[in-house]
Design a protein around this motif. Structure first.
Motif, PDB file in Angstrom:
ATOM      1  N   ALA A 192       6.284   4.254   7.676  1.00 48.62           N
ATOM      2  CA  ALA A 192       7.663   4.454   7.237  1.00 48.62           C
ATOM      3  C   ALA A 192       7.924   5.953   7.228  1.00 48.62           C
ATOM      4  O   ALA A 192       7.055   6.734   6.834  1.00 48.62           O
ATOM      5  CB  ALA A 192       7.861   3.871   5.847  1.00 48.62           C
ATOM      6  N   PRO A 193       9.100   6.394   7.688  1.00 50.26           N
ATOM      7  CA  PRO A 193       9.353   7.832   7.790  1.00 50.26           C
ATOM      8  C   PRO A 193       9.541   8.534   6.456  1.00 50.26           C
ATOM      9  O   PRO A 193       9.423   9.747   6.375  1.00 50.26           O
ATOM     10  CB  PRO A 193      10.618   7.909   8.636  1.00 50.26           C
ATOM     11  N   GLY A 194       9.796   7.801   5.391  1.00 49.09           N
ATOM     12  CA  GLY A 194      10.029   8.418   4.095  1.00 49.09           C
ATOM     13  C   GLY A 194       8.776   8.436   3.239  1.00 49.09           C
ATOM     14  O   GLY A 194       8.016   7.464   3.206  1.00 49.09           O
ATOM     15  N   ALA A 195       8.573   9.525   2.546  1.00 52.89           N
ATOM     16  CA  ALA A 195       7.378   9.697   1.716  1.00 52.89           C
ATOM     17  C   ALA A 195       7.347   8.747   0.520  1.00 52.89           C
ATOM     18  O   ALA A 195       6.319   8.629  -0.142  1.00 52.89           O
ATOM     19  CB  ALA A 195       7.296  11.142   1.227  1.00 52.89           C
ATOM     20  N   TYR A 196       8.425   8.060   0.235  1.00 54.83           N
ATOM     21  CA  TYR A 196       8.487   7.206  -0.952  1.00 54.83           C
ATOM     22  C   TYR A 196       8.507   5.721  -0.597  1.00 54.83           C
ATOM     23  O   TYR A 196       8.801   4.884  -1.443  1.00 54.83           O
ATOM     24  CB  TYR A 196       9.706   7.575  -1.793  1.00 54.83           C
ATOM     25  N   GLU A 197       8.184   5.402   0.640  1.00 57.22           N
ATOM     26  CA  GLU A 197       8.153   4.008   1.073  1.00 57.22           C
ATOM     27  C   GLU A 197       6.716   3.503   1.055  1.00 57.22           C
ATOM     28  O   GLU A 197       5.780   4.282   0.951  1.00 57.22           O
ATOM     29  CB  GLU A 197       8.766   3.895   2.469  1.00 57.22           C
ATOM     30  N   VAL A 198       6.551   2.193   1.156  1.00 59.87           N
ATOM     31  CA  VAL A 198       5.218   1.599   1.124  1.00 59.87           C
ATOM     32  C   VAL A 198       4.887   0.964   2.464  1.00 59.87           C
ATOM     33  O   VAL A 198       5.754   0.766   3.306  1.00 59.87           O
ATOM     34  CB  VAL A 198       5.082   0.546  -0.003  1.00 59.87           C
ATOM     35  N   LEU A 199       3.616   0.651   2.637  1.00 58.25           N
ATOM     36  CA  LEU A 199       3.130  -0.025   3.833  1.00 58.25           C
ATOM     37  C   LEU A 199       2.959  -1.506   3.515  1.00 58.25           C
ATOM     38  O   LEU A 199       2.573  -1.866   2.406  1.00 58.25           O
ATOM     39  CB  LEU A 199       1.793   0.575   4.260  1.00 58.25           C
ATOM     40  N   PHE A 200       3.215  -2.331   4.506  1.00 60.83           N
ATOM     41  CA  PHE A 200       3.114  -3.778   4.340  1.00 60.83           C
ATOM     42  C   PHE A 200       2.164  -4.354   5.388  1.00 60.83           C
ATOM     43  O   PHE A 200       2.604  -4.785   6.448  1.00 60.83           O
ATOM     44  CB  PHE A 200       4.488  -4.442   4.526  1.00 60.83           C
ATOM     45  N   PRO A 201       0.852  -4.346   5.142  1.00 65.22           N
ATOM     46  CA  PRO A 201      -0.035  -4.955   6.128  1.00 65.22           C
ATOM     47  C   PRO A 201       0.262  -6.448   6.234  1.00 65.22           C
ATOM     48  O   PRO A 201       0.613  -7.093   5.246  1.00 65.22           O
ATOM     49  CB  PRO A 201      -1.434  -4.696   5.571  1.00 65.22           C
ATOM     50  N   GLY A 202       0.145  -6.961   7.445  1.00 66.41           N
ATOM     51  CA  GLY A 202       0.445  -8.364   7.690  1.00 66.41           C
ATOM     52  C   GLY A 202      -0.730  -9.094   8.304  1.00 66.41           C
ATOM     53  O   GLY A 202      -1.823  -8.542   8.471  1.00 66.41           O
ATOM     54  N   MET A 203      -0.508 -10.324   8.686  1.00 66.25           N
ATOM     55  CA  MET A 203      -1.566 -11.147   9.255  1.00 66.25           C
ATOM     56  C   MET A 203      -2.044 -10.608  10.604  1.00 66.25           C
ATOM     57  O   MET A 203      -3.170 -10.874  11.006  1.00 66.25           O
ATOM     58  CB  MET A 203      -1.091 -12.596   9.392  1.00 66.25           C
ATOM     59  N   ALA A 204      -1.234  -9.850  11.300  1.00 60.03           N
ATOM     60  CA  ALA A 204      -1.644  -9.261  12.578  1.00 60.03           C
ATOM     61  C   ALA A 204      -2.592  -8.084  12.380  1.00 60.03           C
ATOM     62  O   ALA A 204      -3.238  -7.644  13.334  1.00 60.03           O
ATOM     63  CB  ALA A 204      -0.421  -8.812  13.364  1.00 60.03           C
ATOM     64  N   HIS A 205      -2.692  -7.581  11.165  1.00 57.50           N
ATOM     65  CA  HIS A 205      -3.571  -6.445  10.876  1.00 57.50           C
ATOM     66  C   HIS A 205      -4.987  -6.945  10.584  1.00 57.50           C
ATOM     67  O   HIS A 205      -5.409  -7.035   9.433  1.00 57.50           O
ATOM     68  CB  HIS A 205      -3.025  -5.622   9.702  1.00 57.50           C
ATOM     69  N   THR A 206      -5.703  -7.241  11.651  1.00 58.14           N
ATOM     70  CA  THR A 206      -7.087  -7.692  11.531  1.00 58.14           C
ATOM     71  C   THR A 206      -7.956  -6.512  11.090  1.00 58.14           C
ATOM     72  O   THR A 206      -7.501  -5.364  11.066  1.00 58.14           O
ATOM     73  CB  THR A 206      -7.600  -8.207  12.876  1.00 58.14           C
ATOM     74  N   ASP A 207      -9.207  -6.785  10.802  1.00 55.20           N
ATOM     75  CA  ASP A 207     -10.131  -5.705  10.444  1.00 55.20           C
ATOM     76  C   ASP A 207     -10.189  -4.668  11.564  1.00 55.20           C
ATOM     77  O   ASP A 207     -10.221  -3.457  11.294  1.00 55.20           O
ATOM     78  CB  ASP A 207     -11.532  -6.246  10.166  1.00 55.20           C
TER      79      ASP A 207
ATOM     80  N   VAL B 296       0.861  -1.180   0.000  1.00 56.77           N
ATOM     81  CA  VAL B 296       0.000   0.000   0.000  1.00 56.77           C
ATOM     82  C   VAL B 296       0.895   1.226   0.000  1.00 56.77           C
ATOM     83  O   VAL B 296       1.817   1.332   0.816  1.00 56.77           O
ATOM     84  CB  VAL B 296      -0.912   0.030   1.252  1.00 56.77           C
ATOM     85  N   GLY B 297       0.653   2.154  -0.919  1.00 53.32           N
ATOM     86  CA  GLY B 297       1.435   3.383  -0.974  1.00 53.32           C
ATOM     87  C   GLY B 297       0.596   4.590  -0.581  1.00 53.32           C
ATOM     88  O   GLY B 297      -0.630   4.558  -0.650  1.00 53.32           O
TER      89      GLY B 297
ATOM     90  N   ASP C 119       3.867  15.500  -1.861  1.00 52.97           N
ATOM     91  CA  ASP C 119       4.090  16.615  -0.936  1.00 52.97           C
ATOM     92  C   ASP C 119       4.833  16.094   0.292  1.00 52.97           C
ATOM     93  O   ASP C 119       4.227  15.610   1.250  1.00 52.97           O
ATOM     94  CB  ASP C 119       2.744  17.229  -0.563  1.00 52.97           C
ATOM     95  N   GLU C 120       6.156  16.183   0.247  1.00 47.70           N
ATOM     96  CA  GLU C 120       6.990  15.634   1.324  1.00 47.70           C
ATOM     97  C   GLU C 120       6.756  16.344   2.655  1.00 47.70           C
ATOM     98  O   GLU C 120       6.818  15.723   3.721  1.00 47.70           O
ATOM     99  CB  GLU C 120       8.464  15.697   0.940  1.00 47.70           C
ATOM    100  N   GLY C 121       6.483  17.643   2.622  1.00 48.79           N
ATOM    101  CA  GLY C 121       6.230  18.386   3.850  1.00 48.79           C
ATOM    102  C   GLY C 121       4.968  17.910   4.541  1.00 48.79           C
ATOM    103  O   GLY C 121       4.953  17.706   5.770  1.00 48.79           O
ATOM    104  N   THR C 122       3.914  17.713   3.768  1.00 50.73           N
ATOM    105  CA  THR C 122       2.668  17.210   4.345  1.00 50.73           C
ATOM    106  C   THR C 122       2.857  15.784   4.845  1.00 50.73           C
ATOM    107  O   THR C 122       2.351  15.414   5.903  1.00 50.73           O
ATOM    108  CB  THR C 122       1.510  17.294   3.332  1.00 50.73           C
ATOM    109  N   TYR C 123       3.612  14.980   4.097  1.00 53.08           N
ATOM    110  CA  TYR C 123       3.865  13.608   4.545  1.00 53.08           C
ATOM    111  C   TYR C 123       4.583  13.625   5.897  1.00 53.08           C
ATOM    112  O   TYR C 123       4.217  12.864   6.803  1.00 53.08           O
ATOM    113  CB  TYR C 123       4.686  12.806   3.523  1.00 53.08           C
TER     114      TYR C 123
END
Length: 118
Positions: free
Chosen positions: A83-98, A45-46, A64-68
């Motif tokens: 992730a602290p960088g505006a160009y990184e992605v999110l990695f939801p895992g099995m612990a991320h229930t609804d 997820v980006g 918009d890096e400032g807003t990020y």
């Protein structure tokens, strides 16, 4: 070794969690006035803080890096670490229930509202 434990069903669930998280973040940030596109590809997820999806280097650097950065810190204050960088992605895992995803989305809405009002 951890990847060997994942079945096809796990991947189907991870894809669904990524879609849920992406849609929730898009809706929460947009509703709070933050301009964002949220690409979801498989389990990734980006967050692209621009009105149009990034398709190449030129459009990617329009985020918009400032807003990020402000959103990152506002989310930390809400107990959510991106992730602290505006160009990184999110990695939801099995612990991320609804329920966990709902908590993240709710926190993102509050954080985005504070950033948009700044």
């Amino acid at each position: 070794a951890a990847l060997d434990e994942l079945t096809d069903d796990h991947y189907v669930e991870l894809f669904a969690r990524a879609r849920r998280l992406g849609a929730g973040l898009r809706d929460a940030l947009t509703a709070s006035g933050v301009t964002v596109t949220v690409p979801v590809l498989g389990t990734l997820v980006g967050l692209h803080l621009a009105p149009h999806a990034a398709t190449d280097y030129e459009t990617a650097k329009q985020t918009d890096e400032g807003t990020y950065a402000r959103l990152f810190h506002a989310l930390l204050a809400e107990g959510v670490a991106l992730a602290p960088g505006a160009y990184e992605v999110l990695f939801p895992g099995m612990a991320h229930t609804d329920a966990v995803i709902d908590e993240i989305v709710d926190a993102a809405g509050r954080a985005a509202a504070s950033v948009a009002g700044a």
